[in-house]
Design a protein around this motif. Structure first.
Motif, PDB file in Angstrom:
ATOM      1  N   LEU A 174       0.835  -1.211   0.000  1.00 32.22           N
ATOM      2  CA  LEU A 174       0.000   0.000   0.000  1.00 32.22           C
ATOM      3  C   LEU A 174       0.868   1.259   0.000  1.00 32.22           C
ATOM      4  O   LEU A 174       0.614   2.201  -0.754  1.00 32.22           O
ATOM      5  N   ALA A 175       1.886   1.288   0.845  1.00 36.65           N
ATOM      6  CA  ALA A 175       2.769   2.460   0.910  1.00 36.65           C
ATOM      7  C   ALA A 175       3.499   2.667  -0.411  1.00 36.65           C
ATOM      8  O   ALA A 175       3.639   3.796  -0.887  1.00 36.65           O
ATOM      9  N   THR A 176       3.957   1.580  -1.018  1.00 39.48           N
ATOM     10  CA  THR A 176       4.675   1.667  -2.291  1.00 39.48           C
ATOM     11  C   THR A 176       3.779   2.246  -3.378  1.00 39.48           C
ATOM     12  O   THR A 176       4.178   3.152  -4.118  1.00 39.48           O
ATOM     13  N   VAL A 177       2.560   1.742  -3.480  1.00 41.26           N
ATOM     14  CA  VAL A 177       1.639   2.208  -4.525  1.00 41.26           C
ATOM     15  C   VAL A 177       1.189   3.637  -4.237  1.00 41.26           C
ATOM     16  O   VAL A 177       1.018   4.435  -5.155  1.00 41.26           O
ATOM     17  N   ARG A 178       1.032   3.970  -2.978  1.00 38.77           N
ATOM     18  CA  ARG A 178       0.630   5.339  -2.624  1.00 38.77           C
ATOM     19  C   ARG A 178       1.723   6.333  -3.030  1.00 38.77           C
ATOM     20  O   ARG A 178       1.445   7.409  -3.542  1.00 38.77           O
ATOM     21  N   GLU A 179       2.991   5.954  -2.810  1.00 39.38           N
ATOM     22  CA  GLU A 179       4.112   6.837  -3.168  1.00 39.38           C
ATOM     23  C   GLU A 179       4.255   7.010  -4.671  1.00 39.38           C
ATOM     24  O   GLU A 179       4.602   8.085  -5.146  1.00 39.38           O
ATOM     25  N   ARG A 180       4.071   5.922  -5.409  1.00 44.21           N
ATOM     26  CA  ARG A 180       4.272   5.928  -6.863  1.00 44.21           C
ATOM     27  C   ARG A 180       3.144   5.174  -7.551  1.00 44.21           C
ATOM     28  O   ARG A 180       3.262   3.990  -7.829  1.00 44.21           O
ATOM     29  N   PRO A 181       2.025   5.831  -7.813  1.00 41.85           N
ATOM     30  CA  PRO A 181       0.947   5.142  -8.524  1.00 41.85           C
ATOM     31  C   PRO A 181       1.366   4.798  -9.956  1.00 41.85           C
ATOM     32  O   PRO A 181       2.337   5.363 -10.473  1.00 41.85           O
ATOM     33  N   HIS A 182       0.644   3.885 -10.551  1.00 49.08           N
ATOM     34  CA  HIS A 182       0.808   3.464 -11.947  1.00 49.08           C
ATOM     35  C   HIS A 182       1.996   2.544 -12.170  1.00 49.08           C
ATOM     36  O   HIS A 182       2.435   2.372 -13.299  1.00 49.08           O
ATOM     37  N   LEU A 183       2.518   1.925 -11.128  1.00 53.20           N
ATOM     38  CA  LEU A 183       3.610   0.977 -11.291  1.00 53.20           C
ATOM     39  C   LEU A 183       3.056  -0.392 -11.669  1.00 53.20           C
ATOM     40  O   LEU A 183       1.932  -0.746 -11.315  1.00 53.20           O
ATOM     41  N   ASP A 184       3.879  -1.181 -12.360  1.00 53.23           N
ATOM     42  CA  ASP A 184       3.495  -2.557 -12.653  1.00 53.23           C
ATOM     43  C   ASP A 184       3.902  -3.452 -11.479  1.00 53.23           C
ATOM     44  O   ASP A 184       4.611  -3.023 -10.568  1.00 53.23           O
ATOM     45  N   ALA A 185       3.444  -4.696 -11.513  1.00 56.36           N
ATOM     46  CA  ALA A 185       3.668  -5.616 -10.387  1.00 56.36           C
ATOM     47  C   ALA A 185       5.152  -5.877 -10.141  1.00 56.36           C
ATOM     48  O   ALA A 185       5.578  -5.965  -8.982  1.00 56.36           O
ATOM     49  N   ASP A 186       5.942  -6.006 -11.201  1.00 56.13           N
ATOM     50  CA  ASP A 186       7.377  -6.264 -11.005  1.00 56.13           C
ATOM     51  C   ASP A 186       8.068  -5.098 -10.301  1.00 56.13           C
ATOM     52  O   ASP A 186       8.904  -5.296  -9.415  1.00 56.13           O
ATOM     53  N   THR A 187       7.711  -3.885 -10.689  1.00 53.79           N
ATOM     54  CA  THR A 187       8.310  -2.706 -10.055  1.00 53.79           C
ATOM     55  C   THR A 187       7.835  -2.580  -8.612  1.00 53.79           C
ATOM     56  O   THR A 187       8.624  -2.249  -7.716  1.00 53.79           O
ATOM     57  N   ILE A 188       6.568  -2.871  -8.374  1.00 56.03           N
ATOM     58  CA  ILE A 188       6.053  -2.848  -6.999  1.00 56.03           C
ATOM     59  C   ILE A 188       6.798  -3.873  -6.152  1.00 56.03           C
ATOM     60  O   ILE A 188       7.166  -3.600  -5.008  1.00 56.03           O
TER      61      ILE A 188
END
Length: 151
Positions: A25-39
């Protein structure tokens, strides 16, 4: 957003509060629109020991619970962002940049879904084009053409 907010959201969604869920959640909140590998890579920076499968499972659970929104631009991998507001995306065909667009509270689809007897839950529109950076780069690289010249 503060950590307590994510803890509360997980509990309200009926999900256990775990470190991998909080980290994703924190990762996606910081950088939306990432793909699963980058997350996965970014989540591993937060948590030394988390498997790729665990991150995929978390993405699936958070998406099913409505805490994340998954969208898939044509020809690309699925992307994730924090769920909530209904909005559209602008995608650069050259560099792949993705930007959220604003939308009124009551979206108006370009087609009338009533004719097909569907009950619409949400709409998803993706606009494709060239971002300002790529436009600038293209202008600086393109040879000057006189008005009315070939395109």
């Amino acid at each position: 957003m503060p950590l307590g907010t994510d803890v509360e959201r997980l509990r309200a969604a009926g999900l256990r509060v775990t470190q991998p869920r909080l980290a994703v959640l924190a990762t996606v909140r910081e950088r939306p629109h990432l793909d699963a590998d980058t997350i996965t890579r970014r989540t591993r920076v937060r948590l030394d020991r988390v498997s790729g499968q665990a991150v995929y499972d978390v993405l699936h659970a958070l998406t099913d619970a409505g805490l994340l929104r998954r969208f898939t631009p044509a020809g690309g991998p699925a992307r994730y962002e924090v769920g909530g507001d209904d909005h559209d995306h602008l995608v650069c065909r050259e560099c792949g940049a993705i930007v959220d667009t604003g939308r009124s509270a009551a979206p108006r689809p370009c087609l009338d879904p009533g004719a097909a007897a569907f009950e619409v839950d949400y709409t998803e529109v993706t606009y494709w084009g060239r971002c300002p950076d790529c436009q600038s780069q293209h202008r600086s690289e393109a040879p000057h053409q006189p008005p009315g010249g070939e395109r």
